[in-house]
Design an enzyme around this catalytic site. Structure first.
Site, mmCIF file in Angstrom:
data_model
loop_
_atom_site.group_PDB
_atom_site.id
_atom_site.type_symbol
_atom_site.label_atom_id
_atom_site.label_comp_id
_atom_site.label_asym_id
_atom_site.label_seq_id
_atom_site.Cartn_x
_atom_site.Cartn_y
_atom_site.Cartn_z
ATOM 1 N N HIS A 170 0.976 -1.457 0.191
ATOM 2 C CA HIS A 170 0.032 0.352 -0.256
ATOM 3 C C HIS A 170 0.790 1.116 -0.347
ATOM 4 C CE1 HIS A 170 0.981 -0.131 3.986
ATOM 5 N NE2 HIS A 170 0.689 0.855 4.300
ATOM 6 N N HIS A 224 1.190 3.136 1.654
ATOM 7 C CA HIS A 224 1.511 4.189 3.523
ATOM 8 C C HIS A 224 3.284 4.557 2.713
ATOM 9 C CE1 HIS A 224 -2.294 4.316 5.503
ATOM 10 N NE2 HIS A 224 -1.764 5.430 4.626
ATOM 11 N N ASP A 243 5.313 3.862 5.048
ATOM 12 C CA ASP A 243 6.795 2.836 5.733
ATOM 13 C C ASP A 243 7.026 2.357 5.103
ATOM 14 O OD1 ASP A 243 4.512 2.836 6.920
ATOM 15 O OD2 ASP A 243 4.518 1.960 8.420
ATOM 16 N N HIS A 244 5.656 1.771 3.345
ATOM 17 C CA HIS A 244 5.995 1.171 2.830
ATOM 18 C C HIS A 244 6.729 0.914 1.623
ATOM 19 C CE1 HIS A 244 3.961 -2.147 5.940
ATOM 20 N NE2 HIS A 244 3.037 -0.582 6.067
ATOM 21 N N HIS A 281 -7.536 -1.974 5.369
ATOM 22 C CA HIS A 281 -6.467 -0.372 5.600
ATOM 23 C C HIS A 281 -6.786 0.348 5.684
ATOM 24 C CE1 HIS A 281 -2.900 0.998 8.077
ATOM 25 N NE2 HIS A 281 -1.924 0.786 6.851
ATOM 26 N N ASP A 326 -0.732 -4.082 5.793
ATOM 27 C CA ASP A 326 -0.999 -3.355 7.217
ATOM 28 C C ASP A 326 -2.791 -3.956 7.110
ATOM 29 O OD1 ASP A 326 1.403 -2.520 7.643
ATOM 30 O OD2 ASP A 326 0.621 -0.490 7.343
ATOM 31 N N HIS A 383 5.573 -5.974 12.353
ATOM 32 C CA HIS A 383 4.983 -4.296 12.188
ATOM 33 C C HIS A 383 5.062 -3.865 13.422
ATOM 34 C CE1 HIS A 383 2.536 -0.658 10.769
ATOM 35 N NE2 HIS A 383 3.146 -0.860 9.721
HETATM 36 ZN ZN LIG Z 1 -0.523 1.341 6.250
#
Ligand SMILES: [Zn+2]
Length: 304
Positions: A60, A62, A64-65, A140, A210, A268
């Site tokens: 996804h 976000h 941090d990914h 998510h 996530d 995570h």
């Molecule tokens: Zn996320």
């Protein structure tokens, strides 16, 4: 099957921890799964050859990914990469990457192929002779997919002494490995099971991050050998899980149990916790075969 954890913490990279990224080696493929900031540094630390990565699967959008993706694509160019790079991820990923490159007047000298995803059903997104990859739609705050990596059954193994003794022409070895009986040089039908042994059982790996607790995924990942499921929170912060669309260690374990997974890997983690041991303790109240991911850890399956 070998899994290298490059980063497994949520939110932000810190002095000693990294955001999500993993490398899965499966049947000669090296799949990069998520690409948090600093992934290329982690790849170098793990001595993973950049040119072996041909497929990147992003869950996804976000940061941090995937914040490491543009940097990695740019480094590939500086290293004069020629091989195609396939990027799988949510719709919009192509626009984000190409806009950055366009404004920097920086283009790749290799082919960059985007596979943008928008379906809410599980889809087959990659397949070759030895591996299949399916999406696992997750729940998510933004559109998110996990990925299920499945080995295809391999060929039977030839017993070299047995085939020679059975006087079988070399031209038939392939047929035997594929499970066919063949006629030998003396005109006798030879049972393939007498001169071959079964292949290693095919392995499977599901990456689920996530996501809030989502029981629907159980049917997609049923009987998976290894399940990575996010566990952002411990029970004392369980109330935050549905609000932020993340899961607790116990919820991850419940999914593993319902899916009859061979083992559960947790990751995570929220950076609010100083120790990871409690994640394992809480998960094991529900499902025993649990291992904690940590940056730099490598897992081999079947474990040796
Ligand atoms: Zn996320």
């Amino acid at each position: 099957m070998k899994l290298s954890i490059l980063g497994c913490y949520s939110a932000t990279p810190r002095a000693l921890t990294n955001t999500t990224s993993q490398v899965l080696e499966i049947n000669n493929h090296m799949f990069l799964i998520d690409c948090g900031e600093g992934t290329q540094v982690q790849l170098r630390k793990h001595k993973i050859k950049f040119n072996r990565i041909k497929h990147v699967f992003i869950s996804h959008l976000h940061g941090d990914h995937f914040f490491g993706l543009v940097g990695l694509i740019s480094t590939f160019r500086l290293l004069t990469r020629e091989a195609d790079l396939h990027v799988y991820g949510p719709k919009g990923i192509k626009e984000i990457v190409t806009l950055q490159m366009k404004l920097a007047d920086s283009w790749t000298n290799y082919k960059l192929i985007f596979h943008e995803l928008s379906s809410n059903e599980s889809q087959l997104v990659f397949e070759d002779d030895s591996v299949e990859v399916y999406t696992i739609p997750l729940d998510h705050r933004v559109y998110t997919n996990g990925y299920l990596f499945k080995e295809k059954p391999g060929e039977r193994k030839l017993d070299v002494n047995a085939v020679e003794q059975a006087n079988i022409n070399v031209a038939y070895y392939r047929k035997l490995k594929q499970g066919f009986d063949v006629v030998n040089e003396d005109g006798v039908l030879i049972d393939h099971e007498k001169v071959t042994s079964p292949p290693e059982p095919p392995m499977s790996y599901a990456f689920c991050s996530d996501t809030a607790y989502k029981e629907d995924i159980v049917t997609i990942i049923k009987n998976v050998d290894v399940l990575y499921h996010e566990s952002t929170f411990l029970e004392k912060h369980a109330k935050l899980a549905p609000k932020t669309k993340h899961s607790t260690a116990k919820q991850a374990a419940t999914i593993a149990k319902k899916a009859n997974a061979g083992m559960l890997l947790l990751g995570h983690y929220s950076t609010r916790y100083d120790s990871l041991e409690a994640f394992k303790v809480e998960a094991q109240e529900i499902f025993k075969p649990v291992a904690l991911c940590d940056d730099g850890k490598t897992f081999e399956f079947p474990s040796k």
